[in-house]
Design a protein around this motif. Structure first.
Motif, mmCIF file in Angstrom:
data_model
loop_
_atom_site.group_PDB
_atom_site.id
_atom_site.type_symbol
_atom_site.label_atom_id
_atom_site.label_comp_id
_atom_site.label_asym_id
_atom_site.label_seq_id
_atom_site.Cartn_x
_atom_site.Cartn_y
_atom_site.Cartn_z
ATOM 1 N N ASN A 23 -8.917 2.746 -12.133
ATOM 2 C CA ASN A 23 -7.472 2.548 -12.001
ATOM 3 C C ASN A 23 -6.878 3.418 -10.886
ATOM 4 O O ASN A 23 -5.736 3.222 -10.484
ATOM 5 N N LEU A 24 -7.632 4.365 -10.371
ATOM 6 C CA LEU A 24 -7.151 5.234 -9.292
ATOM 7 C C LEU A 24 -7.606 4.763 -7.917
ATOM 8 O O LEU A 24 -7.127 5.255 -6.906
ATOM 9 N N GLY A 25 -8.555 3.851 -7.894
ATOM 10 C CA GLY A 25 -9.161 3.394 -6.651
ATOM 11 C C GLY A 25 -10.665 3.291 -6.857
ATOM 12 O O GLY A 25 -11.144 3.195 -7.981
ATOM 13 N N TRP A 26 -11.417 3.342 -5.789
ATOM 14 C CA TRP A 26 -12.879 3.269 -5.866
ATOM 15 C C TRP A 26 -13.451 4.680 -5.889
ATOM 16 O O TRP A 26 -13.036 5.537 -5.096
ATOM 17 N N MET A 27 -14.414 4.927 -6.792
ATOM 18 C CA MET A 27 -15.010 6.261 -6.944
ATOM 19 C C MET A 27 -16.519 6.195 -6.861
ATOM 20 O O MET A 27 -17.138 5.211 -7.271
ATOM 21 N N ALA A 28 -17.084 7.277 -6.333
ATOM 22 C CA ALA A 28 -18.532 7.447 -6.282
ATOM 23 C C ALA A 28 -18.833 8.930 -6.414
ATOM 24 O O ALA A 28 -17.994 9.781 -6.110
ATOM 25 N N SER A 29 -20.038 9.227 -6.878
ATOM 26 C CA SER A 29 -20.474 10.622 -7.014
ATOM 27 C C SER A 29 -21.734 10.845 -6.202
ATOM 28 O O SER A 29 -22.541 9.935 -6.027
ATOM 29 N N VAL A 30 -21.883 12.064 -5.735
ATOM 30 C CA VAL A 30 -23.064 12.443 -4.950
ATOM 31 C C VAL A 30 -23.376 13.902 -5.237
ATOM 32 O O VAL A 30 -22.475 14.706 -5.508
ATOM 33 N N ARG A 31 -24.651 14.260 -5.191
ATOM 34 C CA ARG A 31 -25.062 15.649 -5.415
ATOM 35 C C ARG A 31 -25.332 16.319 -4.069
ATOM 36 O O ARG A 31 -26.173 15.874 -3.306
ATOM 37 N N VAL A 32 -24.578 17.376 -3.805
ATOM 38 C CA VAL A 32 -24.715 18.145 -2.555
ATOM 39 C C VAL A 32 -24.579 19.620 -2.880
ATOM 40 O O VAL A 32 -23.657 20.022 -3.596
ATOM 41 N N ASP A 33 -25.497 20.423 -2.387
ATOM 42 C CA ASP A 33 -25.461 21.889 -2.560
ATOM 43 C C ASP A 33 -25.375 22.316 -4.024
ATOM 44 O O ASP A 33 -24.674 23.270 -4.364
ATOM 45 N N GLY A 34 -26.058 21.579 -4.909
ATOM 46 C CA GLY A 34 -26.096 21.956 -6.312
ATOM 47 C C GLY A 34 -24.886 21.547 -7.124
ATOM 48 O O GLY A 34 -24.772 21.907 -8.293
ATOM 49 N N TYR A 35 -23.975 20.807 -6.533
ATOM 50 C CA TYR A 35 -22.785 20.322 -7.231
ATOM 51 C C TYR A 35 -22.773 18.801 -7.240
ATOM 52 O O TYR A 35 -23.279 18.158 -6.322
ATOM 53 N N ASP A 36 -22.167 18.235 -8.264
ATOM 54 C CA ASP A 36 -21.911 16.797 -8.310
ATOM 55 C C ASP A 36 -20.486 16.581 -7.830
ATOM 56 O O ASP A 36 -19.528 16.979 -8.507
ATOM 57 N N TRP A 37 -20.355 15.976 -6.664
ATOM 58 C CA TRP A 37 -19.053 15.755 -6.041
ATOM 59 C C TRP A 37 -18.571 14.347 -6.350
ATOM 60 O O TRP A 37 -19.333 13.388 -6.265
ATOM 61 N N THR A 38 -17.303 14.200 -6.677
ATOM 62 C CA THR A 38 -16.703 12.894 -6.908
ATOM 63 C C THR A 38 -15.739 12.610 -5.763
ATOM 64 O O THR A 38 -14.883 13.431 -5.439
ATOM 65 N N VAL A 39 -15.933 11.433 -5.153
ATOM 66 C CA VAL A 39 -15.096 11.029 -4.026
ATOM 67 C C VAL A 39 -14.287 9.809 -4.438
ATOM 68 O O VAL A 39 -14.794 8.893 -5.081
ATOM 69 N N LEU A 40 -13.029 9.812 -4.078
ATOM 70 C CA LEU A 40 -12.095 8.736 -4.401
ATOM 71 C C LEU A 40 -11.605 8.089 -3.112
ATOM 72 O O LEU A 40 -11.214 8.789 -2.175
ATOM 73 N N LEU A 41 -11.630 6.755 -3.089
ATOM 74 C CA LEU A 41 -10.970 6.010 -2.015
ATOM 75 C C LEU A 41 -9.774 5.312 -2.655
ATOM 76 O O LEU A 41 -9.919 4.288 -3.324
ATOM 77 N N PRO A 42 -8.580 5.900 -2.509
ATOM 78 C CA PRO A 42 -7.401 5.311 -3.154
ATOM 79 C C PRO A 42 -6.989 4.016 -2.461
ATOM 80 O O PRO A 42 -7.360 3.782 -1.309
ATOM 81 N N PRO A 43 -6.226 3.166 -3.154
ATOM 82 C CA PRO A 43 -5.749 1.939 -2.506
ATOM 83 C C PRO A 43 -4.757 2.270 -1.399
ATOM 84 O O PRO A 43 -4.200 3.363 -1.351
ATOM 85 N N MET A 44 -4.561 1.295 -0.514
ATOM 86 C CA MET A 44 -3.592 1.485 0.555
ATOM 87 C C MET A 44 -2.214 1.692 -0.034
ATOM 88 O O MET A 44 -1.883 1.139 -1.078
ATOM 89 N N GLY A 45 -1.423 2.484 0.633
ATOM 90 C CA GLY A 45 -0.072 2.743 0.178
ATOM 91 C C GLY A 45 0.956 2.159 1.132
ATOM 92 O O GLY A 45 0.630 1.366 2.012
ATOM 93 N N ARG A 46 2.162 2.589 0.967
ATOM 94 C CA ARG A 46 3.267 2.160 1.829
ATOM 95 C C ARG A 46 4.009 3.393 2.329
ATOM 96 O O ARG A 46 4.180 4.363 1.604
ATOM 97 N N ASP A 47 4.423 3.331 3.574
ATOM 98 C CA ASP A 47 5.200 4.444 4.112
ATOM 99 C C ASP A 47 6.673 4.248 3.782
ATOM 100 O O ASP A 47 7.049 3.314 3.072
ATOM 101 N N ALA A 48 7.522 5.123 4.305
ATOM 102 C CA ALA A 48 8.956 5.083 3.987
ATOM 103 C C ALA A 48 9.620 3.784 4.443
ATOM 104 O O ALA A 48 10.626 3.358 3.876
ATOM 105 N N ASN A 49 9.049 3.128 5.462
ATOM 106 C CA ASN A 49 9.611 1.870 5.967
ATOM 107 C C ASN A 49 9.052 0.647 5.236
ATOM 108 O O ASN A 49 9.416 -0.480 5.563
ATOM 109 N N GLY A 50 8.148 0.860 4.293
ATOM 110 C CA GLY A 50 7.559 -0.253 3.569
ATOM 111 C C GLY A 50 6.353 -0.873 4.249
ATOM 112 O O GLY A 50 5.851 -1.910 3.823
#
Length: 94
Positions: A23-50
């Motif tokens: 519901n937040l966008g597209w997510m994926a996880s990857v293991r780097v340097d001993g940590y599990d990192w979660t990356v989010l690609l949020p949906p496109m938004g709109r600027d102040a002009n629409g």
């Protein structure tokens, strides 16, 4: 503080991860340097002009032996192109 090298590794590695729609966008996880990192690609938004405003992938957090750390970092536009390509491939997959 998260180093630039670590962020680069995370965003480069996540391209080949499994992407899931949330519901937040597209997510994926990857293991780097001993940590599990979660990356989010949020949906496109709109600027102040629409007008459409593209979104960049961002780190949603990381988890390691000591627990979850709430860290942030945005992909560069160059890294974002590869991530968007990976997400589009995931959307087309059966």
């Amino acid at each position: 503080m998260t180093s630039t090298e670590t962020l680069t590794s995370v965003f480069t590695s996540v391209v080949t991860s499994t992407w899931k729609a949330t519901n937040l966008g597209w997510m994926a996880s990857v293991r780097v340097d001993g940590y599990d990192w979660t990356v989010l690609l949020p949906p496109m938004g709109r600027d102040a002009n629409g007008d459409d405003e593209p979104a960049r992938a961002e780190i949603f957090g990381c988890e390691g032996w000591g627990g979850t750390e709430f860290v942030t970092g945005q992909a560069t536009w160059t890294q974002n192109v590869a991530i968007v390509d990976a997400v589009m491939a995931a959307r087309r997959a059966p």
